[in-house]
Design a protein around this motif. Structure first.
Motif, PDB file in Angstrom:
ATOM      1  N   PHE A 129       5.647   4.111 -46.245  1.00 41.70           N
ATOM      2  CA  PHE A 129       6.763   5.056 -46.219  1.00 41.70           C
ATOM      3  C   PHE A 129       6.771   5.912 -47.480  1.00 41.70           C
ATOM      4  N   ILE A 410       8.951  12.029 -40.390  1.00 42.47           N
ATOM      5  CA  ILE A 410      10.351  11.919 -40.751  1.00 42.47           C
ATOM      6  C   ILE A 410      10.420  11.434 -42.190  1.00 42.47           C
ATOM      7  N   VAL A 411      11.113  12.166 -43.027  1.00 34.03           N
ATOM      8  CA  VAL A 411      11.266  11.748 -44.418  1.00 34.03           C
ATOM      9  C   VAL A 411      12.648  11.145 -44.604  1.00 34.03           C
ATOM     10  N   VAL A 412      12.694   9.951 -45.151  1.00 33.63           N
ATOM     11  CA  VAL A 412      13.965   9.282 -45.400  1.00 33.63           C
ATOM     12  C   VAL A 412      13.992   8.837 -46.847  1.00 33.63           C
ATOM     13  N   GLY A 413      15.106   9.052 -47.514  1.00 34.88           N
ATOM     14  CA  GLY A 413      15.237   8.572 -48.887  1.00 34.88           C
ATOM     15  C   GLY A 413      14.793   9.598 -49.902  1.00 34.88           C
TER      16      GLY A 413
END
Lengths: 426, 426
Positions: A129, A410-413
């Motif tokens: 991630f 999808i980029v999270v954080g």
């Protein structure tokens, strides 16, 4: 009843557990994460081709019907061979009659731990991630950047180490820049991104024969990767990589650095109090047990094992085979029989490079390019845990093969490489 | 050329952008995340039914072929209506001729921000991952816990607020405990987990007619949820929830609390310098523009709009419709024409409760149970962005419908509710 503890549910631990499915023993399988990970496809999560659930499955779910087995999600901090206990993170202890240690390896910065923050490696889903976030955001930051040299640094990706992981990452990053993202930006042209693969030895994929290495290099160049062999990395920081080669010292301005240069064995090996090799692996007896403790077995990447006089490589088929041998040797011991030595069956080596590119060596047969890639694809889908995952991966890949789309972009954080932090509540 | 800035790419912003696809204008769409999120299915990510890429798509990718539009991933910190600029997180400014503000809402703790850490809400993918991690790990910790009352607290899930999100979360958590996890643990019986839904008003799903609320309550109870209406929450901490009802004050020992009790408008509304309603929403004119700045429009959850004398609800169809109206009104202004008032077309209300359970109201037609659930399913799959996502979601759901398996039960990252932290490098 005989109590067997298995530490780690990678390929080795899982195959040992399954081998014991019908045995009249009690098994406790301990892993610090809740999932078994199909690590050979982890680079696909890091490069947004697959979602995490496609290559990971809850350990509990995989083994729900194995009624002689208890899954425990916990961190093991030490093994005490003399007292036959393992110590958990909460201080509690679990006693065993037999123990299989299969906690694998992690990436190693060869004494430069300060590089860890600027050049993440790829061993866990967390790592994947982090690399996915960094790679995708680099293009976003480049689109916003007005200064030309800073923009170029955002559009330069350095991959350090040209083993299997490095080659896969470099090839796939080049594919993303040239195909996936093409036409989606307005200020930058994603096709101008540079992917530089830096390797210390004189060729890519060093464990392969020289002619396949050369094939791999050509395929990488065709995908748009700059291959720099014979380059020793001397420094990495937030602005890029410094390395020395025959031509002297160079600095590559890059905001996204991937570390694929080396691994070291899990630190649990140390607590066994037995000889380790230079890479921290436990030197095991031919039957995979350790000196003076015939009831403790070490398998997979943590073991320095020998078969037919040759060191066993740190690959998943070897880990699975060791898991089966260790499990059988425990049953031999329980019955008072002699143990058998581990014998590694080498079915060949495979490395993928990118779309339609791979190299393969099956015994004496060597091939590369599209046929090797197709072979790689089917082998990997076949070995993925569970029908469900296979279906998901096949759907995802069929889709991205025809459309070049990558489905998990999808980029999270937050990302710590730039400007002010986003308030997650806003 | 006329420059239109759209802030936020939820349902409102995206529909405005698409409405302007063939217009002779220049559009900049700014969002702080890289993806558009299909929020109505976010609870499925939080409960491990869907992977994130199934309900999220890169904004850039969705709009790649709209050549009059530039996507910018950035945080907007303020709007300055007088100077017609928006201010970005790096201090830079972007000037606009017309502006559409569609930054939505976030959850609100009604002045109790200290509850945020112990009772996460559900608005973003980050939130969904946090709730997924907490819910799945609660069962793992319960399996390890030897003290009976602490184990019970790990097996008690409190959901605060019985609007659509709260009802979905409670119903799905009950389904996970009773079906998905059944048979996978050895020390606990996951079916004994309690799911308690706590609501301040006297019935669940308050915006629905009373008879449908009663249907929903019955379906929740059948799924195994304890429904507590008329309960005002007075405290939440790491050990549980305190609430007062007609029967006095009670404390529920629970280690996993989900906040679904209320939202407040995005803080960007304040920087517009115009009147806000009690929930912080911008009071807009009939054509969705703001007082004294006919070139600025506010839409979606951030807007307090009125249609046919009734307040427009904060639901996705309303946001989409407002997006289209605002876009058309900008084109009217550009051409020197009069703007048109927003008119909300109410196609009905739908809420799902869990497997085979839902309530629906289409005009005067009300129905519930299995038919309502099927209807809900098809509506939601139909409206999911893009064929790819639809296919993924249908495959995932067909699979989990027949097997009760949940496909995304992957825990990544540490959990701060228990013992020592895991060293991510080990």
């Amino acid at each position: 009843m005989t109590h067997i503890i298995i530490l780690g549910c990678g390929f080795g631990g899982l195959s040992a557990a399954r081998e014991l499915a019908s045995a009249d023993v009690r098994i406790t399988l301990i892993d610090r994460s809740n999932h078994h990970l199909f690590q050979p496809l982890l680079y696909q999560v890091a490069t947004a081709g697959l979602s995490a659930p496609a290559i990971a499955a809850p350990i509990r779910h995989i083994l729900a019907r194995q009624h002689n087995l208890t899954t425990l999600m916990a961190e093991v901090t030490a093994v005490e061979p003399a007292r036959r206990v393992v110590v958990l993170d909460d201080g509690s202890e679990l006693a065993f009659d037999y123990l299989i240690v299969a906690t694998g390896s992690r990436h190693s910065y060869f004494g430069h731990d300060e590089w860890a923050n600027v050049a993440p490696g790829l061993k866990t889903l967390e790592d994947a991630f982090e690399l996915r976030r960094r790679s995708l955001l680099a293009f976003e930051y480049a689109e916003r950047e007005t200064d030309e040299s800073r923009r170029a640094a955002w559009l330069t990706f350095a991959v350090i180490g040209a083993g299997a992981t490095g080659v896969e990452m470099a090839g796939t990053l080049a594919e993303i820049a040239r195909h996936t993202l093409h036409g989606e930006f307005r200020r930058i042209d994603s096709r101008h991104a540079r992917v530089v693969l830096i390797e210390g030895s004189d060729r890519v994929l060093p464990p392969f024969p020289a002619d396949l290495s050369e094939q791999a290099r050509r395929q990488l160049v065709k995908l748009g990767v700059e291959v720099r062999t014979g380059c020793r990395v001397t420094g990495i920081d937030a602005d890029g990589v410094t390395f020395s080669s025959a031509g002297g010292e160079e600095t590559l301005a890059s905001k996204t650095v991937v570390w694929a240069a080396g691994v070291e064995a899990s630190p649990l090996g140390k607590s066994l109090g037995v000889p380790l090799d230079r890479a921290g692996r436990v030197v095991v007896a031919p039957d995979l047990s350790i000196p003076e403790h015939a009831e403790i077995f070490v398998i997979g990447d943590l073991a320095a094992a020998v078969s037919d006089g040759k060191p066993v490589p740190g690959v998943s088929p070897a880990a699975k085979q060791m898991g089966r041998t260790a499990a059988r040797n425990i049953l031999h011991r329980v019955r008072g029989e002699a143990t058998v030595p581990f014998k590694y069956a080498d079915y060949g080596s495979l490395a993928t490079i990118g779309r339609k590119s791979a190299v393969a060596m099956l015994g004496r047969i060597k091939f590369s390019g599209y046929p090797a890639w197709l072979f790689w694809l089917f082998v990997h889908i076949y070995f993925l845990i569970g029908f469900r995952s296979r279906l998901m991966v096949m759907t995802d890949w069929a889709w991205s093969y025809f459309t070049f789309a990558r489905n998990a972009r999808i980029v999270v954080g937050p990302d710590d490489r730039t400007g002010p932090k986003t308030d997650p509540k806003q």
